[in-house]
Design a protein around this motif. Sequence first.
Motif, short mmCIF file in Angstrom:
data_model
loop_
_atom_site.label_atom_id
_atom_site.label_comp_id
_atom_site.label_asym_id
_atom_site.label_seq_id
_atom_site.Cartn_x
_atom_site.Cartn_y
_atom_site.Cartn_z
N TYR A 194 0.84 -1.20 0.00
CA TYR A 194 0.00 0.00 0.00
C TYR A 194 0.88 1.25 0.00
O TYR A 194 0.60 2.22 -0.71
CB TYR A 194 -0.92 0.01 1.22
CG TYR A 194 -2.12 0.91 1.08
CD1 TYR A 194 -3.35 0.39 0.69
CD2 TYR A 194 -2.03 2.27 1.30
CE1 TYR A 194 -4.47 1.20 0.55
CE2 TYR A 194 -3.13 3.10 1.16
CZ TYR A 194 -4.35 2.56 0.78
OH TYR A 194 -5.44 3.38 0.63
N GLN B 51 0.46 2.86 -3.30
CA GLN B 51 -0.62 3.76 -2.85
C GLN B 51 -1.95 3.03 -2.67
O GLN B 51 -2.60 3.16 -1.64
CB GLN B 51 -0.77 4.96 -3.77
CG GLN B 51 0.44 5.88 -3.75
CD GLN B 51 0.21 7.19 -4.49
OE1 GLN B 51 -0.74 7.32 -5.26
NE2 GLN B 51 1.08 8.15 -4.26
N CYS B 52 -2.35 2.28 -3.65
CA CYS B 52 -3.59 1.50 -3.51
C CYS B 52 -3.48 0.25 -4.39
O CYS B 52 -4.01 0.23 -5.51
CB CYS B 52 -4.80 2.34 -3.91
SG CYS B 52 -6.38 1.57 -3.48
#
Length: 213
Positions: A126, A130-131
């Motif tokens: 993550y 980031q995602c």
Amino acid sequence: MEIMLAREFMKKIMTSEQRHYMMNMITYNISPTLKGAKPATLITLSNNNKGLYEAWLKYGKEYLETVGIEAFELVHSADTVIILFYYKEILDNHLNKNENKSFLNSLGYDLHMTLHEKLNLLRQRYVKYQCPHEIGLFLGIPLKDVLGFLRWQGRECLACGYWKVYENKERALNTFKSYDSCKAEFAKLYLEGVDLWSSVRYINLTTDKTEFL
């Protein structure tokens, strides 16, 4: 009805003090997980929203003890924390379904990882990406929709709600409705003056947590 309850809930809770606001706002958003309709819920708490980050630092432990749910911090910065709320058995069993386990394995998750080890790797990924796409599995998004998003890069979806739908539109729309119903149920209890502990107990007593087991 559900939209009206949500509006009334938001209107009333905005005037509450910090601790009360944090505890009930989190519960409203994670109610699908409390109800067993969703294996986990991801929430961002920031000081930009009524000092929710500071409130979490002060009252987070008390909140978890009151509600009886697990929380795992994926990101923790100077004024923001991103938290995954879940029930251990439900999330673990969901991720260990054969198709989900195989997909996670293709991304570097060892087949024999414990849930805590998976969450630690998710946190690393993550921060890096980031995602990461596998977050969808943790949140209960069907694998076919996760794969569809990857294939189409978020385009050409059949529907868009809590996620972008690429397979079984009718089932997804029903799931979206169930999430909204969970939130409306908590909002109704809150507006009736039911305290947090009693509301969560009621939700737990009227739930079916077998879908992800």
